[in-house]
Design a protein around this motif. Structure first.
Motif, PDB file in Angstrom:
ATOM      1  N   ARG A 346       0.843  -1.196   0.000  1.00  0.00           N
ATOM      2  CA  ARG A 346       0.000   0.000   0.000  1.00  0.00           C
ATOM      3  C   ARG A 346       0.885   1.255   0.000  1.00  0.00           C
ATOM      4  N   GLY A 347       0.389   2.260  -0.680  1.00  0.00           N
ATOM      5  CA  GLY A 347       1.122   3.524  -0.708  1.00  0.00           C
ATOM      6  C   GLY A 347       2.076   3.649  -1.871  1.00  0.00           C
ATOM      7  N   VAL A 348       2.265   2.576  -2.626  1.00  0.00           N
ATOM      8  CA  VAL A 348       3.134   2.663  -3.802  1.00  0.00           C
ATOM      9  C   VAL A 348       2.315   3.252  -4.946  1.00  0.00           C
ATOM     10  N   GLY A 349       2.656   4.456  -5.309  1.00  0.00           N
ATOM     11  CA  GLY A 349       1.897   5.122  -6.361  1.00  0.00           C
ATOM     12  C   GLY A 349       2.697   5.241  -7.641  1.00  0.00           C
ATOM     13  N   ASP A 350       3.072   6.466  -7.952  1.00  0.00           N
ATOM     14  CA  ASP A 350       3.790   6.738  -9.195  1.00  0.00           C
ATOM     15  C   ASP A 350       5.291   6.788  -8.940  1.00  0.00           C
ATOM     16  N   VAL A 351       6.056   6.641 -10.017  1.00  0.00           N
ATOM     17  CA  VAL A 351       7.502   6.765  -9.982  1.00  0.00           C
ATOM     18  C   VAL A 351       7.935   7.541 -11.225  1.00  0.00           C
ATOM     19  N   VAL A 352       8.978   8.329 -11.087  1.00  0.00           N
ATOM     20  CA  VAL A 352       9.540   9.066 -12.221  1.00  0.00           C
ATOM     21  C   VAL A 352      10.778   8.313 -12.690  1.00  0.00           C
ATOM     22  N   ALA A 353      10.680   7.694 -13.859  1.00  0.00           N
ATOM     23  CA  ALA A 353      11.791   6.887 -14.382  1.00  0.00           C
ATOM     24  C   ALA A 353      11.543   6.634 -15.856  1.00  0.00           C
ATOM     25  N   ASP A 354      12.441   5.895 -16.463  1.00  0.00           N
ATOM     26  CA  ASP A 354      12.262   5.447 -17.833  1.00  0.00           C
ATOM     27  C   ASP A 354      11.438   4.159 -17.780  1.00  0.00           C
TER      28      ASP A 354
END
Length: 509
Positions: A346-354
């Protein structure tokens, strides 16, 4: 003409004056002094013979006048030269500098010099004194800078100025000019000058003690190392260009093979007559897909190694990437009888990556886990975040990795089972690519494994993409490739290390 007179007087003075040092030539100051004396004595050469001739007659007065004038001129010249040299010798003897080369320095290698604060050489010593003095052109009471190559005099002057400004010691690499160059002998002598300041109680610089050592051998070693370094860089770049070129050349026919095999499998232009034909076409399709996967991995590896891998940073959902990977490899897992599951905290949303690179990391890790897990085993994908970082873990219940083999993981084209009869196929590039892609994102990589129980591989990336975007201002990201792994002594885990092999660059598109 005055130079000839000066040479003659110098020869006379060398025989008459005990202060004249052996082999010493008349300096420029003495030449100027004798020129002035000659100009001043010219009227006497005419007046004195004329006066004595008028008194004693030409037969007696003329020779007497010429001889007397010449004798007076010689006495005055010798007196002037002697007075000048006596004054210089008195200054040298009556103004001793602290730290003059003593007997203890005579056994030390190289040449020892004592310089005054202006850079004038006041004394010499050292075990190799005679060798150096053979081409230093009488250094005593002369500025040492006169012996240094013109382009290196600035370095010597800067070192001397640093000592005057308060530095205790300065080291400078200089080239000393050779006055006489023998056949096959270089024009310069590469030397290292170690200068130490000698001060009084008030901190004022009184003298400089300098040791000069021959570093010709070291310079040759430097040149050899520089050449070898350039050769290694050229070979590395050639290898990277070769891999990139070969990969590109192989992808074109492979795409054709895959396309036509798909058409045959779909039976778009007629049904295949036998099951054997269908089996062979399926084998062609699988082999082509495998080879294309290897080629794509090699291409990505060469891009990372050559610093041309482009990162397309974007924001996307973590669970979508995990789900896509799970769906893509579920058929492979079911065919082998391995259960593939995923757990997203829970709490894993978006990530900025390739996103493409992240999916490639997951596909390589999950594919390895399935390959090394026997029928009935389980492969699990876990995703969790701690606020700033995203951790992706792939665990399996497979064969595991021996402790003495873990250090081999991650090297390109290297597998733990590397004999001719290995049971698992592969090129040994997947884990290297995972490490490279993780490092390009500013992340870390770790492995924990026990033989017969399974393996856990974890990749940690910054959620906001800060690791990859750190060098966005200049367009390049400098990371190590491949990242070197260090083993944790307590847990046996293999951890990513920020120091290591070559540097790789990733460009943010």
């Amino acid at each position: 003409m005055s130079e000839d007179v000066a040479s003659l007087l110098d020869e006379v003075a060398s025989r008459c004056l005990p202060l004249q040092s052996e082999g010493r030539a008349t300096d420029q100051g003495e030449v100027v002094l004798l020129r002035r004396l000659t100009l001043a004595a010219l009227p006497g050469f005419f007046l004195l013979p004329a006066l004595l001739s008028a008194i004693f007659g030409y037969a007696v007065g003329l020779p007497l006048g010429v001889g007397l004038a010449a004798a007076c001129y010689m006495l005055f010249a010798v007196a002037l030269v002697a007075g000048r040299r006596y004054g210089r010798a008195t200054v040298s003897a009556e103004t001793p500098l602290p730290g003059l080369v003593d007997q203890s320095f005579q056994t030390c290698p190289g040449l020892f010099l004592t310089l005054d604060p202006t850079g004038m050489v006041r004394s010499t010593g050292g075990r190799d004194r005679e060798i150096y003095l053979g081409f230093l052109r009488e250094p005593v009471l002369r500025p040492f800078a006169e012996h240094v190559h013109v382009s290196d005099r600035i370095a010597f002057a800067q070192g001397l100025d640093a000592l005057r400004q308060g530095a205790d010691a300065v080291v400078a690499d200089l080239r000393l000019d050779r006055p006489v160059i023998a056949a096959g002998q270089p024009q310069f002598l590469n030397a290292r000058m170690d200068m130490t300041a000698l001060r009084n109680e008030d901190g004022q610089l009184l003298a400089v003690q300098a040791q000069i050592l021959d570093i010709e051998g070291e310079m040759r070693m430097r040149d050899a190392v520089r050449r070898k370094e350039h050769e290694a860089i050229d070979a590395h770049e050639t290898k990277s260009r070769f891999l990139a070129a070969v990969s590109h050349e192989l992808r074109t026919p492979l795409n054709a093979i895959l396309g036509f095999s798909d058409i045959l499998i779909g039976e778009y232009f007629g049904k295949l007559e036998t099951d054997r034909q269908r089996e062979y076409v399926q084998l062609i399709r699988q082999s082509g897909a495998h080879l294309l996967s290897v080629v794509n991995t090699m291409l990505d590896m060469s891009k990372i190694e050559a610093g041309r891998y482009e990162l397309n940073l974007e924001r996307f959902e973590v669970d979508s990437a995990v789900t896509a990977c799970e769906r893509m490899l579920s058929l492979q897992a079911s065919d082998k009888g391995v259960k593939l599951t995923s757990r997203i905290a829970r709490g894993v949303g978006d990530v900025v990556a390739d996103e493409r690179a992240l999916r490639q990391i997951l596909i390589n890790l999950v594919g390895n886990a399935i390959k090394f897990t026997e029928e009935g085993g389980v492969v699990t994908i876990d995703a969790a975040s701690d606020g700033a970082n995203l951790t992706l873990s792939v665990s399996d219940t497979g064969v595991g990795i021996p402790a003495d083999k873990i250090a081999m993981l991650g090297r390109p084209f290297t597998q733990v089972q590397n004999d001719l009869n290995r049971h698992y196929e592969g090129s040994g590039l997947g884990l290297s690519l995972v490490k490279g892609l993780a490092a390009l994102h500013g992340g870390s990589f770790s492995i924990t494994s026990r033989p017969g129980e399974g393996t856990v591989v974890s990749v940690t990336l910054p959620l906001d993409g800060s690791g990859a975007a750190a060098a966005e201002s200049d367009g390049n990201i400098m990371v190590e490739f491949p990242p070197r792994l260090a083993q944790n002594e307590k847990t046996g885990a293999l951890l990513g290390n920020a120091n290591g092999h070559d540097e790789a660059q990733a460009k943010i598109a």
